[in-house]
Write a protein that holds these residues in place. Sequence first.
Motif, PDB file in Angstrom:
ATOM      1  N   GLY A  65      -5.768   7.053  -2.019  1.00  0.00           N
ATOM      2  CA  GLY A  65      -5.737   8.504  -1.406  1.00  0.00           C
ATOM      3  C   GLY A  65      -5.091   7.932  -0.235  1.00  0.00           C
ATOM      4  O   GLY A  65      -3.993   7.055  -0.416  1.00  0.00           O
ATOM      5  N   SER A  66      -5.049   8.663   0.422  1.00  0.00           N
ATOM      6  CA  SER A  66      -3.154   9.159   1.603  1.00  0.00           C
ATOM      7  C   SER A  66      -4.221   9.232   3.317  1.00  0.00           C
ATOM      8  O   SER A  66      -4.961   9.118   3.365  1.00  0.00           O
ATOM      9  CB  SER A  66      -2.667  10.096   0.973  1.00  0.00           C
ATOM     10  OG  SER A  66      -2.016   9.709   0.298  1.00  0.00           O
ATOM     11  N   ARG A 110      -2.011   9.953   7.032  1.00  0.00           N
ATOM     12  CA  ARG A 110      -0.981   9.529   7.999  1.00  0.00           C
ATOM     13  C   ARG A 110      -0.941   9.087   8.988  1.00  0.00           C
ATOM     14  O   ARG A 110      -1.867  10.124   9.963  1.00  0.00           O
ATOM     15  CB  ARG A 110      -0.681  11.014   7.673  1.00  0.00           C
ATOM     16  CG  ARG A 110       0.826  11.145   8.211  1.00  0.00           C
ATOM     17  CD  ARG A 110       1.636  12.846   8.770  1.00  0.00           C
ATOM     18  NE  ARG A 110       1.129  13.044   9.445  1.00  0.00           N
ATOM     19  CZ  ARG A 110       2.116  14.154  10.308  1.00  0.00           C
ATOM     20  NH1 ARG A 110       2.973  14.249   9.510  1.00  0.00           N
ATOM     21  NH2 ARG A 110       1.202  15.152  11.437  1.00  0.00           N
ATOM     22  N   ARG A 167       5.661   3.790  -1.933  1.00  0.00           N
ATOM     23  CA  ARG A 167       4.449   4.376  -1.290  1.00  0.00           C
ATOM     24  C   ARG A 167       3.777   5.084   0.040  1.00  0.00           C
ATOM     25  O   ARG A 167       3.982   5.593   0.634  1.00  0.00           O
ATOM     26  CB  ARG A 167       3.116   3.330  -1.479  1.00  0.00           C
ATOM     27  CG  ARG A 167       2.829   2.612  -3.103  1.00  0.00           C
ATOM     28  CD  ARG A 167       1.809   1.712  -3.150  1.00  0.00           C
ATOM     29  NE  ARG A 167       2.288   0.591  -2.333  1.00  0.00           N
ATOM     30  CZ  ARG A 167       1.055   0.074  -1.604  1.00  0.00           C
ATOM     31  NH1 ARG A 167      -0.165   1.033  -1.613  1.00  0.00           N
ATOM     32  NH2 ARG A 167       1.204  -0.801  -0.712  1.00  0.00           N
ATOM     33  N   PHE A 168       4.663   4.082   1.223  1.00  0.00           N
ATOM     34  CA  PHE A 168       5.028   4.666   2.278  1.00  0.00           C
ATOM     35  C   PHE A 168       6.326   5.063   3.060  1.00  0.00           C
ATOM     36  O   PHE A 168       6.946   5.179   1.951  1.00  0.00           O
ATOM     37  CB  PHE A 168       4.391   3.054   3.130  1.00  0.00           C
ATOM     38  CG  PHE A 168       3.283   2.569   2.961  1.00  0.00           C
ATOM     39  CD1 PHE A 168       2.387   2.732   1.787  1.00  0.00           C
ATOM     40  CD2 PHE A 168       2.954   1.965   3.926  1.00  0.00           C
ATOM     41  CE1 PHE A 168       1.003   2.416   2.369  1.00  0.00           C
ATOM     42  CE2 PHE A 168       1.624   1.412   4.082  1.00  0.00           C
ATOM     43  CZ  PHE A 168       0.884   1.331   3.450  1.00  0.00           C
ATOM     44  N   ARG A 197       3.322   8.308   6.707  1.00  0.00           N
ATOM     45  CA  ARG A 197       3.323   8.318   5.636  1.00  0.00           C
ATOM     46  C   ARG A 197       2.220   6.966   4.743  1.00  0.00           C
ATOM     47  O   ARG A 197       3.378   6.815   4.232  1.00  0.00           O
ATOM     48  CB  ARG A 197       3.460   9.597   4.888  1.00  0.00           C
ATOM     49  CG  ARG A 197       2.715  10.418   3.880  1.00  0.00           C
ATOM     50  CD  ARG A 197       1.240  10.894   3.815  1.00  0.00           C
ATOM     51  NE  ARG A 197       0.846  11.292   2.829  1.00  0.00           N
ATOM     52  CZ  ARG A 197      -0.385  12.712   3.234  1.00  0.00           C
ATOM     53  NH1 ARG A 197      -0.434  12.398   3.991  1.00  0.00           N
ATOM     54  NH2 ARG A 197      -0.889  13.083   2.275  1.00  0.00           N
ATOM     55  N   MET A 198       1.368   7.135   4.381  1.00  0.00           N
ATOM     56  CA  MET A 198       0.656   6.170   3.349  1.00  0.00           C
ATOM     57  C   MET A 198       0.071   6.553   1.982  1.00  0.00           C
ATOM     58  O   MET A 198      -0.586   7.416   1.881  1.00  0.00           O
ATOM     59  CB  MET A 198       0.268   5.359   4.065  1.00  0.00           C
ATOM     60  CG  MET A 198       0.886   4.804   5.282  1.00  0.00           C
ATOM     61  SD  MET A 198      -0.404   3.070   5.807  1.00  0.00           S
ATOM     62  CE  MET A 198      -1.923   4.375   6.667  1.00  0.00           C
ATOM     63  N   ASN A 199       0.584   6.541   0.640  1.00  0.00           N
ATOM     64  CA  ASN A 199       0.556   6.886  -0.090  1.00  0.00           C
ATOM     65  C   ASN A 199      -0.105   6.439  -1.527  1.00  0.00           C
ATOM     66  O   ASN A 199       0.321   4.750  -1.132  1.00  0.00           O
ATOM     67  CB  ASN A 199       1.493   8.342  -0.655  1.00  0.00           C
ATOM     68  CG  ASN A 199       1.596   9.248  -0.260  1.00  0.00           C
ATOM     69  OD1 ASN A 199       0.487   9.798   0.321  1.00  0.00           O
ATOM     70  ND2 ASN A 199       2.568   9.548  -0.662  1.00  0.00           N
ATOM     71  N   SER A 200      -1.326   6.471  -1.850  1.00  0.00           N
ATOM     72  CA  SER A 200      -1.163   5.155  -2.690  1.00  0.00           C
ATOM     73  C   SER A 200      -2.033   4.450  -1.944  1.00  0.00           C
ATOM     74  O   SER A 200      -1.628   2.669  -3.417  1.00  0.00           O
ATOM     75  CB  SER A 200      -0.362   4.977  -4.193  1.00  0.00           C
ATOM     76  OG  SER A 200      -0.050   6.080  -4.800  1.00  0.00           O
ATOM     77  N   LEU A 201      -2.696   4.250  -1.301  1.00  0.00           N
ATOM     78  CA  LEU A 201      -3.214   2.873  -1.071  1.00  0.00           C
ATOM     79  C   LEU A 201      -3.700   2.000  -1.758  1.00  0.00           C
ATOM     80  O   LEU A 201      -4.935   2.409  -2.636  1.00  0.00           O
ATOM     81  CB  LEU A 201      -4.176   3.632   0.710  1.00  0.00           C
ATOM     82  CG  LEU A 201      -3.094   3.827   1.284  1.00  0.00           C
ATOM     83  CD1 LEU A 201      -4.168   4.672   2.316  1.00  0.00           C
ATOM     84  CD2 LEU A 201      -2.613   2.478   2.393  1.00  0.00           C
ATOM     85  N   ASP A 210      -4.085  -3.033   1.775  1.00  0.00           N
ATOM     86  CA  ASP A 210      -3.057  -2.071   2.753  1.00  0.00           C
ATOM     87  C   ASP A 210      -4.274  -2.369   3.620  1.00  0.00           C
ATOM     88  O   ASP A 210      -3.671  -2.016   4.842  1.00  0.00           O
ATOM     89  CB  ASP A 210      -3.098  -0.912   2.299  1.00  0.00           C
ATOM     90  CG  ASP A 210      -2.122  -0.800   2.077  1.00  0.00           C
ATOM     91  OD1 ASP A 210      -2.030   0.517   0.673  1.00  0.00           O
ATOM     92  OD2 ASP A 210      -0.577  -1.623   1.209  1.00  0.00           O
TER      93      ASP A 210
END
Length: 120
Positions: A16-17, A19, A67-68, A82-86, A90
């Motif tokens: 998930g993501s 912000r 990813r970030f 912004r943090m993606n593909s957590l 992390d």
Amino acid sequence: QVQLVESGGGLVQAGGSLRLSCAASGRTFSNYSLGWFRQAPGKERKLVAAISWSGGSTYYADSVKGRFTISRDNAKNTVYLRMNSLKPEDTAVYYCAAKPADPGGKYDYWGQGTQVTVSS
């Protein structure tokens, strides 16, 4: 003095993501470089991403590259992460910090932190 207040943390599933936002007040925001750090339980605090006063230069730790994304809006005195593909690794308390933009500046100003938890 610069006051920093983080928001946007929470619980998210792996993949998930989120912000994160960090709102600054006090001295002129554009005079400061900004960083996002994180600290997991039992581990030292580490720099995750940083951005120069203009936004023209960024840094990412190897563990989050691709990813970030760090960004800033000087008109809103806010820095974002912004943090993606957590991933579960992390999971940590995330802090934003500010340092003067001049050479040799140190991260002297810190927010209170926001918890990010990534479930597997």
